[in-house]
Design an enzyme around this catalytic site. Structure first.
Site, PDB file in Angstrom:
ATOM      1  CE  LYS A  14       4.636  32.752  40.316  1.00 52.29           C
ATOM      2  NZ  LYS A  14       6.036  33.001  40.060  1.00 52.29           N
ATOM      3  CB  SER A 206      12.461  32.764  46.697  1.00 50.72           C
ATOM      4  OG  SER A 206      12.670  32.451  45.337  1.00 50.72           O
TER       5      SER A 206
HETATM    6  P1  PGA Z   1       7.853  32.663  44.058  1.00 50.89           P
HETATM    7  O1  PGA Z   1       6.902  33.575  43.129  1.00 50.89           O
HETATM    8  O2  PGA Z   1       7.357  32.804  45.468  1.00 50.89           O
HETATM    9  O3  PGA Z   1       7.671  31.271  43.525  1.00 50.89           O
HETATM   10  O4  PGA Z   1       9.241  33.178  43.882  1.00 50.89           O
HETATM   11  C1  PGA Z   1       6.452  34.825  43.553  1.00 50.89           C
HETATM   12  C2  PGA Z   1       5.610  35.471  42.483  1.00 50.89           C
HETATM   13  O5  PGA Z   1       6.011  35.424  41.306  1.00 50.89           O
HETATM   14  O6  PGA Z   1       4.538  36.038  42.760  1.00 50.89           O
END
Ligand code: PGA
Length: 246
Positions: A14, A206
């Protein structure tokens, strides 16, 4: 379990990265012993770091990609990045239609379909992200939402569709610490499987070293798209290793 599809674990950094932090993380990933790993491993990083990642991972078994691609070839689209630019940095993958882009950039269905087409045209494998919001979930609209989102695939030449990876990420499970139970996730994956056949279907939301192996044990879960936990080499490697344990 007889599994013909090779698992895939993809990190989605991200908008979390810096040259310094990446150097340490990439070094740990590059040095990790993944020989005999029963999954392929990739990271999808912010555009400015593609060159750094390419340099760090070229001699490894890891691959890399971006988190978005333009729906257009080239031209007057300030701020956008084309598939051919991603190709210049040897991207294997690109995330398309992540829920954060659907929500904050208001990406439309048609735009997402065009992004798939652009990536595939250049031989880059799109990871098409799907998932219902909390309110769609509460209204029992999970499967109809997924079905609608899968329609973007119709824009793709049928001969290229098998190159698309699907990532099912319930929006209510992203970054919240809530995960769909393995059975809940499997039910949606099975629904997607009936629509797409043998395409890889990843689960996201998550995913952590603690919950990865029970998810990977499900017959239609072919790996994970990992956000937060991909920023820590220990956690990300823990998830990769969980894919060996069954
Ligand atoms: P997360 O994000 O593992 O932090 O929940 C997953 C994603 O949005 O690809």
């Amino acid at each position: 379990m007889a599994l013909e599809r090779r698992r895939l674990v993809v990190g989605n950094w991200k908008m979390n990265a810096s040259l310094t932090a990446n150097t340490a993380l990439l070094q740990q990933l590059a040095q990790a012993d993944l020989t005999g790993a029963s999954c392929d491993v990739a990271v999808c990083v912010p555009f400015p770091y593609l060159s750094q990642v390419q340099l760090a991972l070229t001699e490894t078994t890891l691959t890399w990609g971006a988190q978005d691609v333009s729906a257009f070839d080239k031209g007057a689209y300030t701020g956008q990045v084309s598939a051919s630019m991603l190709k210049d940095f040897h991207c294997t993958w690109v995330l398309v239609g992540h829920s954060e882009r659907r929500q904050y950039q208001h990406e439309s269905h048609d735009e997402i379909a065009q992004k798939l087409v652009q990536a595939l045209k250049l031989g880059i494998r799109p990871i098409l992200c799907l998932g219902e919001t909390q309110s769609q979930y509460e209204q029992g609209k999970t499967l109809s939402t997924i079905e609608h989102q899968l329609e973007s695939l119709l824009a793709v030449d049928p001969s290229l569709r098998s190159n698309v990876v699907i990532a099912y990420e319930p929006v209510w499970a992203i970054g919240t610490g809530l995960t769909a139970t393995p059975e809940q996730a499997q039910a949606v994956h099975e629904f997607i499987r009936r629509k797409v056949g043998d395409n890889l279907i990843l689960y996201g939301g998550s995913v952590k070293p603690q919950n990865a192996s029970t998810l990977f044990n499900m017959p239609d879960i072919d790996g994970a798209l990992v956000g937060g936990a991909s920023l820590s080499a220990n956690d990300f490697l823990g998830i990769i290793h969980a894919s060996h344990m069954e």
